[in-house]
Design an enzyme around this catalytic site. Structure first.
Site, PDB file in Angstrom:
ATOM      1  N   ARG A   1       2.706   0.280  -5.568  1.00 12.57           N
ATOM      2  CA  ARG A   1       2.635  -0.340  -4.243  1.00 12.57           C
ATOM      3  C   ARG A   1       1.328  -1.113  -4.035  1.00 12.57           C
ATOM      4  O   ARG A   1       1.109  -1.709  -2.985  1.00 12.57           O
ATOM      5  CB  ARG A   1       2.772   0.721  -3.149  1.00 12.57           C
TER       6      ARG A   1
ATOM      7  N   LYS B   1       8.924 -13.435 -16.393  1.00 15.86           N
ATOM      8  CA  LYS B   1       8.378 -12.275 -17.110  1.00 15.86           C
ATOM      9  C   LYS B   1       7.113 -12.683 -17.839  1.00 15.86           C
ATOM     10  O   LYS B   1       6.091 -12.007 -17.755  1.00 15.86           O
ATOM     11  CB  LYS B   1       9.371 -11.716 -18.147  1.00 15.86           C
TER      12      LYS B   1
ATOM     13  N   HIS C   1      14.959 -35.967 -17.974  1.00 17.16           N
ATOM     14  CA  HIS C   1      14.620 -36.528 -16.660  1.00 17.16           C
ATOM     15  C   HIS C   1      13.157 -36.263 -16.276  1.00 17.16           C
ATOM     16  O   HIS C   1      12.801 -36.363 -15.110  1.00 17.16           O
ATOM     17  CB  HIS C   1      15.563 -35.966 -15.592  1.00 17.16           C
TER      18      HIS C   1
ATOM     19  N   GLU D   1       4.129 -13.469 -15.382  1.00 18.46           N
ATOM     20  CA  GLU D   1       3.541 -12.392 -14.577  1.00 18.46           C
ATOM     21  C   GLU D   1       2.762 -11.366 -15.402  1.00 18.46           C
ATOM     22  O   GLU D   1       1.817 -10.781 -14.890  1.00 18.46           O
ATOM     23  CB  GLU D   1       4.565 -11.731 -13.653  1.00 18.46           C
TER      24      GLU D   1
ATOM     25  N   ASN E   1      -0.133   1.610   6.060  1.00 15.78           N
ATOM     26  CA  ASN E   1       0.607   0.657   5.237  1.00 15.78           C
ATOM     27  C   ASN E   1       1.363  -0.260   6.184  1.00 15.78           C
ATOM     28  O   ASN E   1       2.100   0.226   7.051  1.00 15.78           O
ATOM     29  CB  ASN E   1       1.594   1.408   4.336  1.00 15.78           C
ATOM     30  N   GLY E   2       1.201  -1.568   6.029  1.00 18.65           N
ATOM     31  CA  GLY E   2       1.905  -2.515   6.887  1.00 18.65           C
ATOM     32  C   GLY E   2       0.964  -3.624   7.317  1.00 18.65           C
ATOM     33  O   GLY E   2      -0.092  -3.826   6.698  1.00 18.65           O
TER      34      GLY E   2
ATOM     35  N   LYS F   1       4.209  -3.681  -7.208  1.00 17.78           N
ATOM     36  CA  LYS F   1       5.620  -3.487  -7.533  1.00 17.78           C
ATOM     37  C   LYS F   1       6.511  -3.782  -6.330  1.00 17.78           C
ATOM     38  O   LYS F   1       7.542  -4.414  -6.445  1.00 17.78           O
ATOM     39  CB  LYS F   1       5.816  -2.037  -7.999  1.00 17.78           C
TER      40      LYS F   1
ATOM     41  N   GLU G   1      14.285 -16.162 -15.449  1.00 23.19           N
ATOM     42  CA  GLU G   1      13.796 -14.786 -15.447  1.00 23.19           C
ATOM     43  C   GLU G   1      12.839 -14.560 -16.627  1.00 23.19           C
ATOM     44  O   GLU G   1      11.794 -13.917 -16.487  1.00 23.19           O
ATOM     45  CB  GLU G   1      14.997 -13.828 -15.485  1.00 23.19           C
TER      46      GLU G   1
ATOM     47  N   CYS H   1       0.840  -1.196   0.000  1.00 23.32           N
ATOM     48  CA  CYS H   1       0.000   0.000   0.000  1.00 23.32           C
ATOM     49  C   CYS H   1       0.879   1.251   0.000  1.00 23.32           C
ATOM     50  O   CYS H   1       2.042   1.207   0.401  1.00 23.32           O
ATOM     51  CB  CYS H   1      -0.932   0.106   1.191  1.00 23.32           C
TER      52      CYS H   1
ATOM     53  N   TRP I   1      -3.053  -2.592  -1.497  1.00 18.77           N
ATOM     54  CA  TRP I   1      -2.839  -3.958  -1.973  1.00 18.77           C
ATOM     55  C   TRP I   1      -3.373  -4.845  -0.862  1.00 18.77           C
ATOM     56  O   TRP I   1      -2.867  -4.817   0.263  1.00 18.77           O
ATOM     57  CB  TRP I   1      -1.356  -4.213  -2.205  1.00 18.77           C
TER      58      TRP I   1
HETATM   59  O1  M6R Z   1      12.116  -4.753  -5.061  1.00 21.47           O
HETATM   60  P1  M6R Z   1      12.678  -6.160  -5.082  1.00 21.47           P
HETATM   61  O2  M6R Z   1      13.730  -6.331  -6.113  1.00 21.47           O
HETATM   62  O3  M6R Z   1      13.137  -6.608  -3.734  1.00 21.47           O
HETATM   63  O4  M6R Z   1      11.441  -7.058  -5.495  1.00 21.47           O
HETATM   64  C1  M6R Z   1      11.557  -8.461  -5.507  1.00 21.47           C
HETATM   65  C2  M6R Z   1      10.430  -9.098  -6.300  1.00 21.47           C
HETATM   66  O5  M6R Z   1       9.196  -8.827  -5.712  1.00 21.47           O
HETATM   67  C3  M6R Z   1      10.414  -8.599  -7.767  1.00 21.47           C
HETATM   68  O6  M6R Z   1      11.641  -8.799  -8.384  1.00 21.47           O
HETATM   69  C4  M6R Z   1       9.321  -9.325  -8.574  1.00 21.47           C
HETATM   70  O7  M6R Z   1       9.655 -10.664  -8.707  1.00 21.47           O
HETATM   71  C5  M6R Z   1       9.153  -8.651  -9.953  1.00 21.47           C
HETATM   72  N1  M6R Z   1       7.801  -8.207 -10.111  1.00 21.47           N
HETATM   73  C6  M6R Z   1       9.404  -9.540 -11.089  1.00 21.47           C
HETATM   74  O8  M6R Z   1       9.276  -8.878 -12.314  1.00 21.47           O
END
Ligand code: M6R
Length: 620
Positions: free
Chosen positions: A27, A485, A504, A488, A99-100, A602, A481, A2, A74
């Site tokens: 956030r 991508k 395997h 997500e 927030n928290g 994010k 990675e 948040c 969030w």
């Molecule tokens: O801000 P951070 O790098 O600590 O965030 C870690 C993950 O939440 C972040 O990399 C997440 O996996 C991304 N959305 C991936 O694209």
């Protein structure tokens, strides 16, 4: 998670608060709300969904006010709904945004309900409003806040207004980011300086346990013992152009194409003519590096993948072993810390709750020192680590991490060179890497040219529901990675495997309905990778291969996309680019909300989502 924001000004603040919320949608964006003080009452507007829905409500109601608080959510406790949206109120007297996570919310909620408070939401935040109201005496909101937070366990950044004061906000921080933005005839509070970028460049970062009273022409901060304290004002020029999309359709697209520049920003003032410069990780870091015998990496998501790539470099360049752990798992086992181990966190935001908690846990262990690779200089992670290297990628707004990842990789190359240098290892190799790094921005530019070829293959991939990503050696974390991508932002299920593992088990998945994306750069493993791909071809698999100069490799179904020739150490960075572009265009083709994909945010500043309100079936 948040984002919270508050303003006390001599002008109307509604629009300013909404602008700030837009900047903090990274956030969370499940719901948004605002409370504006209007002399004899407080107007509260809340809307389900993104900040735009709240902005539409503001346009309809046009409330005017010089004091207000606002929130973008969030969901953690309680599903996304208008009732669960902040601000939360108590007796139309106290209004708060939070927030928290409040860990002892069950006990506190029960206590407040027993003394007659009625709850209108399923959140853990609403109790804060009632608790402040419970302690509110003699019109003293600050004192009520200070008494209330003494009862809270967990993490919080809180901003509150009360009906009796049309000129002040009271704020509090513990383990969630919160700062004051200092303006002229106006002052602000927010979770992130980005939210205030167009309003001020002067910020005061609160510390854990702090509370503060913020008025339009003054602010006063109190420490955990309620003693008035001075905290330093930090001047930050946050480029506002970096928080707009410019000519691009999405932030993610802009951030992909910014990578030649962001990589060059990471390198600036860190490389000499033949080697990495000394002490780029801060004064005294060279001494720590000379004693470093091994590395423990801890990170999440994309940043974790960066650590997995880094492991190969530390073994080869610095000749030291590395362990890489999920931050969310690390502190729930009892890690054995060997002598001379450097603890390294990697994070774009520097506010990821799991990574921060791992760092705090590690501080009680016998690590040599703590170091963080981070993109946000003002973040908690940067402030709490002994040494830091800022990636200097600039604000990354798209939820899917792109330029943050490639700049983390550049930083890890710099770290492995710095450690090697402090230990007098591999000078010729360091010189070669320095040269490769100097060519990096141009090499990234060349790999961005794969865009047109990739656009041609996206329709075929976009219509599928599964995909397999293959790579070998250091390219395995790169395909992990790539798979992250794709899933997500396009919601296609994607799995990554080291190509040698196919036989395997996963080979059973291969038929003509599953696209298989493979990275095939020229290196010691090329022949082995090609024979793995032949196994796929023999089973009728559709292959999309990114490689260099393997003209002898023919593809019956799928495509081969030629990559620019690139040197060994920067190759993992260069091969990341087409996978980002692929995920981007597939998501565009599927029409997803790719800058803000469903269920994500994010910056993940809470440890876990609570399922307290889920009704589980009872045993018959
Ligand atoms: O801000 P951070 O790098 O600590 O965030 C870690 C993950 O939440 C972040 O990399 C997440 O996996 C991304 N959305 C991936 O694209």
């Amino acid at each position: 998670m948040c984002g919270i924001i508050g303003a006390a000004s001599s002008r109307n603040v509604g629009k300013l608060l909404i602008q700030g919320l837009h900047k903090m949608e990274y956030r969370g964006y499940d719901s948004a709300g605002i409370a504006l003080h209007q002399k004899d009452h407080v107007t509260r507007l809340r809307a389900l969904g993104k900040v735009q829905a709240l902005e539409d409500l503001m346009i309809e109601h046009k409330p005017k006010s010089k004091l207000g608080i606002a929130h973008t959510r969030w969901a953690t406790h309680g599903k996304p709904s208008e009732a669960n949206a902040h601000p939360h109120a108590s007796s139309e007297q106290i209004y708060i945004v939070h927030n928290g996570i409040i860990e002892n919310y069950k006990e506190l909620t029960k206590k407040l309900k027993d003394s007659g408070y009625q709850f209108a939401s399923q959140t853990d935040s609403e109790l804060i409003a009632h608790l402040i109201h419970h302690h509110y005496k003699n019109n003293d909101l600050l004192c009520a806040m200070q008494l209330a937070i003494k009862e809270l366990e967990g993490a919080y950044a809180i901003a509150a207004v009360d009906l009796n004061h049309k000129d002040q906000l009271v704020i509090a921080r513990y383990k969630s980011p919160l700062l004051i933005g200092v303006g002229i005839e106006e002052n602000f509070a927010a979770s992130d300086p980005l939210a205030l970028a167009q309003l001020t460049s002067d910020f005061v970062f609160l510390e854990d346990g702090d509370t503060a009273v913020v008025k339009k022409d003054s602010y006063e901060i109190f420490d955990a013992k309620s003693k008035s304290v001075n905290r330093e004002v930090t001047h930050l020029d946050i480029e506002t152009s970096s928080v707009t999309k410019g000519e691009f359709s999405h932030f993610m697209e802009k951030e992909i194409f910014e990578q030649p520049q962001s990589a060059s920003n990471t390198l600036e003032s860190r490389l000499g003519s033949n080697d990495v410069l000394d002490n780029i990780f801060g004064l005294g870091s060279s001494e720590i590096f000379s004693e470093t015998k091994r590395i423990q990496f801890v990170a999440c998501g994309t940043s974790l993948h960066a650590g997995k790539v880094g492991r190969f470099w530390f073994e080869e360049i610095a000749g030291i072993p590395c362990y890489v752990d999920f931050a969310s798992e690390y502190r729930y086992r009892n890690p054995l810390v060997e002598d001379g181990t450097l603890f390294v966190t990697i994070s774009q935001s520097g506010e990821t709750a799991d990574t921060l908690a791992a760092l705090r846990y590690a501080k009680d262990k016998d690590y040599l020192s703590t170091l963080s690779i981070c993109n946000v200089p003002t973040s908690s992670l940067a402030r709490e680590s002994d040494h830091v290297l800022f990636t200097n990628a600039g604000p990354e707004i798209g939820v899917a991490s792109t330029k943050a990842f490639t700049t983390q990789l550049v930083s890890l190359l710099l770290l492995s060179m710095s450690i090697a240098k402090s230990q007098d290892k591999n000078p010729i190799m360091r010189e070669a890497i320095t040269k490769e790094l100097k060519d990096l921005p141009a090499a990234i530019n060349a790999s961005l040219d794969t865009k047109t070829a990739i656009q041609k293959i996206t329709p075929a991939i976009a219509e599928k529901n599964n995909a397999l990503f293959l790579g070998r050696g250091i390219f395995f974390p790169i395909v992990q990675e790539g798979a992250l991508k794709l899933k997500e932002i396009s919601y296609i299920h994607a799995e990554a495997y080291p190509a040698g593992e196919l036989k395997h088990g996963p080979l059973a998945l291969v038929d003509d309905s599953i696209p298989i994306v493979a990275l095939s750069p020229e290196n010691d493993l090329t022949e082995k990778l090609i024979s793995n791909l032949e196994e796929v071809k023999a089973r009728g698999g559709t292959l999309y291969v990114f490689g260099e100069g393997q003209d002898q490799f023919t593809i019956d179904s799928g495509s081969y996309i030629g990559m620019p020739k690139c040197n060994k150490f920067i190759a993992p960075i260069i091969y990341t680019i087409p996978l980002q572009i692929l995920a981007y265009y597939v998501a565009c083709h599927r029409g997803t909300d790719l800058d803000q994909p469903r269920n994500l945010a994010k910056s993940v500043t809470v440890e876990s989502v609570s399922y307290t309100h889920l009704t589980l079936p009872t045993k018959a």
